[in-house]
Design a protein around this motif. Structure first.
Motif, PDB file in Angstrom:
ATOM      1  N   MET A  18     -22.690  -5.001 -11.621  1.00 46.11           N
ATOM      2  CA  MET A  18     -22.607  -3.818 -10.771  1.00 46.11           C
ATOM      3  C   MET A  18     -21.146  -3.420 -10.541  1.00 46.11           C
ATOM      4  O   MET A  18     -20.780  -2.249 -10.678  1.00 46.11           O
ATOM      5  N   ILE A  38     -27.431   2.069 -12.687  1.00 45.93           N
ATOM      6  CA  ILE A  38     -26.892   0.754 -13.066  1.00 45.93           C
ATOM      7  C   ILE A  38     -27.891  -0.341 -12.697  1.00 45.93           C
ATOM      8  O   ILE A  38     -28.176  -1.239 -13.502  1.00 45.93           O
ATOM      9  N   TYR A  39     -28.415  -0.266 -11.482  1.00 44.89           N
ATOM     10  CA  TYR A  39     -29.381  -1.270 -11.022  1.00 44.89           C
ATOM     11  C   TYR A  39     -30.629  -1.259 -11.907  1.00 44.89           C
ATOM     12  O   TYR A  39     -31.196  -2.321 -12.217  1.00 44.89           O
ATOM     13  N   TYR A  71     -25.572   7.040  -9.886  1.00 41.12           N
ATOM     14  CA  TYR A  71     -25.315   6.168 -11.027  1.00 41.12           C
ATOM     15  C   TYR A  71     -25.337   4.691 -10.644  1.00 41.12           C
ATOM     16  O   TYR A  71     -25.548   3.832 -11.507  1.00 41.12           O
ATOM     17  N   ILE A  72     -25.124   4.392  -9.375  1.00 40.16           N
ATOM     18  CA  ILE A  72     -25.311   3.017  -8.909  1.00 40.16           C
ATOM     19  C   ILE A  72     -26.784   2.632  -9.057  1.00 40.16           C
ATOM     20  O   ILE A  72     -27.117   1.516  -9.468  1.00 40.16           O
ATOM     21  N   SER A 124     -19.523  -2.036 -13.803  1.00 44.84           N
ATOM     22  CA  SER A 124     -20.010  -0.700 -14.147  1.00 44.84           C
ATOM     23  C   SER A 124     -19.430   0.357 -13.209  1.00 44.84           C
ATOM     24  O   SER A 124     -19.073   1.462 -13.645  1.00 44.84           O
ATOM     25  N   ILE A 125     -19.338   0.035 -11.921  1.00 48.86           N
ATOM     26  CA  ILE A 125     -18.740   0.967 -10.958  1.00 48.86           C
ATOM     27  C   ILE A 125     -17.260   1.165 -11.272  1.00 48.86           C
ATOM     28  O   ILE A 125     -16.731   2.274 -11.155  1.00 48.86           O
ATOM     29  N   THR A 147     -23.315  -1.257 -19.104  1.00 47.22           N
ATOM     30  CA  THR A 147     -24.072  -2.062 -18.137  1.00 47.22           C
ATOM     31  C   THR A 147     -25.002  -3.030 -18.848  1.00 47.22           C
ATOM     32  O   THR A 147     -25.135  -4.193 -18.452  1.00 47.22           O
ATOM     33  N   VAL A 172     -21.019   8.895  -7.486  1.00 48.66           N
ATOM     34  CA  VAL A 172     -21.308   7.498  -7.847  1.00 48.66           C
ATOM     35  C   VAL A 172     -22.706   7.035  -7.447  1.00 48.66           C
ATOM     36  O   VAL A 172     -23.365   6.314  -8.213  1.00 48.66           O
TER      37      VAL A 172
END
Length: 249
Positions: free
Chosen positions: A182, A72-73, A68-69, A185-186, A169, A65
């Protein structure tokens, strides 16, 4: 224009951190030098081909994860944040869909750069550093075709999930705050990891078909996974496009 946006994205700290995560395979070499079970791999003697190793690296990165966090940001910063801060006013003379497509293309280029670096890092790790490990076959492809097909399928499935994550996202960031985007998306990532293990859930995400190759056959599995990916991506992109056209800036 998308090249310019892409270059600007690469200058962001978030992009540099995200791309640095693609060097993850090299950590296996580092941990193997110490007496620790962290990141150690295990398989029957001479069974692990490069394509299987690369597939496992992509799936592990997605399930971790963290990389990919950061992605996403990065997506939030180029879509949601620019909408809320009024920076998109600079593009007021351009057709809305063109702006959306240019930004989307740029972020996809960053993601594909990440995949390419991950491939190269895996290649270096496998053939230069892991070749003497008992479980490594030393070959690019697996000994049996079914394992090679599964590995390619795994790579394609997780790349598809990454693209779907970017699109989702982008869409959520147009409606919600950065925090909600956030979390949403997570949550998608978590669902993508859990659903393949459920009876019906495995049919609604691309990676859910990885373990269905033997039951369905490679061609039907690929077609169904591709259909899920294309249909989902089309719906999300269409909703994003309609929303973006109506945004005032």
């Amino acid at each position: 224009m998308s090249i310019i946006i892409f270059r600007n994205l690469l200058k962001k700290v978030e992009s540099k951190i995200f791309l640095s995560c693609s060097l993850f395979p090299l950590l296996i070499v580092i941990t193997s030098l110490f007496d620790t079970k962290l990141l150690q791999m295990n398989a029957p003697k001479g069974s692990l081909s490069f394509i299987e190793f690369f597939g496992s690296m992509i799936s592990v990165q997605f399930q971790m994860v963290i990389p990919y966090i950061i992605l996403i940001y990065l997506v939030i910063s180029i879509f949601g944040n620019e909408i809320k801060t009024g920076k998109l006013y600079l593009y007021k003379d351009m057709y809305r869909n063109k702006i959306l497509n240019l930004k989307l293309k740029a972020i996809l280029m960053v993601y594909m750069t990440y995949i390419i670096i991950l491939f190269i890092a895996s290649l270096i790790t496998y053939f230069l550093c892991l070749k003497n490990f008992f479980y490594v076959s030393g070959y690019f492809f697996a000994n049996e075709m079914i394992y090679t097909q599964s590995a390619f399928f795994e790579v394609g499935s997780y790349v598809s999930l990454g693209i779907m994550l970017i699109l989702l996202t982008m869409l959520i960031s147009m409606f919600c705050s950065s925090g909600i985007t956030m979390l949403g998306s997570i949550f998608f990532i978590m669902l993508s990891v859990i659903l393949p293990h459920l009876h019906l859930g495995k049919y609604i995400v691309p990676n859910g078909y990885i373990n269905q190759i033997e039951a369905l056959g490679i061609v039907p599995a690929v077609l169904l996974a591709s259909l899920v990916f294309l249909f989902s991506s089309f719906i999300i992109y269409t909703l994003s496009s309609k929303k973006f056209i109506n945004i005032e800036f």
